[in-house]
Write a protein that holds these residues in place. Sequence first.
Motif, mmCIF file in Angstrom:
data_model
loop_
_atom_site.group_PDB
_atom_site.id
_atom_site.type_symbol
_atom_site.label_atom_id
_atom_site.label_comp_id
_atom_site.label_asym_id
_atom_site.label_seq_id
_atom_site.Cartn_x
_atom_site.Cartn_y
_atom_site.Cartn_z
ATOM 1 N N LEU A 104 0.837 -1.204 0.000
ATOM 2 C CA LEU A 104 0.000 0.000 0.000
ATOM 3 C C LEU A 104 0.868 1.248 0.000
ATOM 4 N N ALA A 105 0.566 2.155 -0.915
ATOM 5 C CA ALA A 105 1.356 3.383 -1.004
ATOM 6 C C ALA A 105 0.496 4.559 -1.428
ATOM 7 N N PHE A 106 0.981 5.736 -1.106
ATOM 8 C CA PHE A 106 0.411 6.966 -1.639
ATOM 9 C C PHE A 106 1.159 7.247 -2.931
ATOM 10 N N LEU A 107 0.426 7.594 -4.003
ATOM 11 C CA LEU A 107 1.037 7.842 -5.312
ATOM 12 C C LEU A 107 0.964 9.330 -5.615
ATOM 13 N N ILE A 108 2.117 9.959 -5.764
ATOM 14 C CA ILE A 108 2.164 11.379 -6.076
ATOM 15 C C ILE A 108 2.831 11.556 -7.429
ATOM 16 N N GLN A 109 2.049 11.922 -8.413
ATOM 17 C CA GLN A 109 2.607 12.199 -9.734
ATOM 18 C C GLN A 109 3.309 13.551 -9.699
ATOM 19 N N LYS A 110 4.492 13.609 -10.254
ATOM 20 C CA LYS A 110 5.265 14.851 -10.249
ATOM 21 C C LYS A 110 4.527 15.972 -10.973
#
Length: 160
Positions: free
Chosen positions: A137-143
């Motif tokens: 499980l992760a938080f996904l932050i697109q640049k």
Amino acid sequence: MVRAVCKNDKKVCGSFVAYTVLILNRRWITPAIFFVLTGATGVLGIFFPAALTLFLLLLAATALLSVAIVLKLRNTVKKLTAGQFAEIVNTYVFGEDRFQIETKIGKKAETKEVLYGELVRIVERKDAFYLYVSAQLAFLIQKKNIVEGTAEDLRRLLLG
């Protein structure tokens, strides 16, 4: 301070699932072993015709294994992106030792705070950061979704 506003995206989710399953969880190893064995058996088949039967069996097994892995990845992405997935918008605000995430689904909003020390893994890819809170499980932050600060600022906050 760095701020990012991320709307859920099926393509980004697919990249995350593939990276997590194949790379971090090393699920690529078994197909690679089958591929090498198949190639070696094919070479042996040149010199020993009896090895051709084993080559064909390994070739079929490699193909089936590869198809099974691809179908499993597609099914995982399909499950993750079902329901209200497309309606979710996450707003991240990164500080010196923690980040805050506000999750909105329609008009409903929920806020959570995560200390950087709680993250089990931080991965930077070409187009995104994956902030793992567990092995899966992760938080996904697109640049591209960073609206205040830069990807370099975020890297400095996360990786020091």
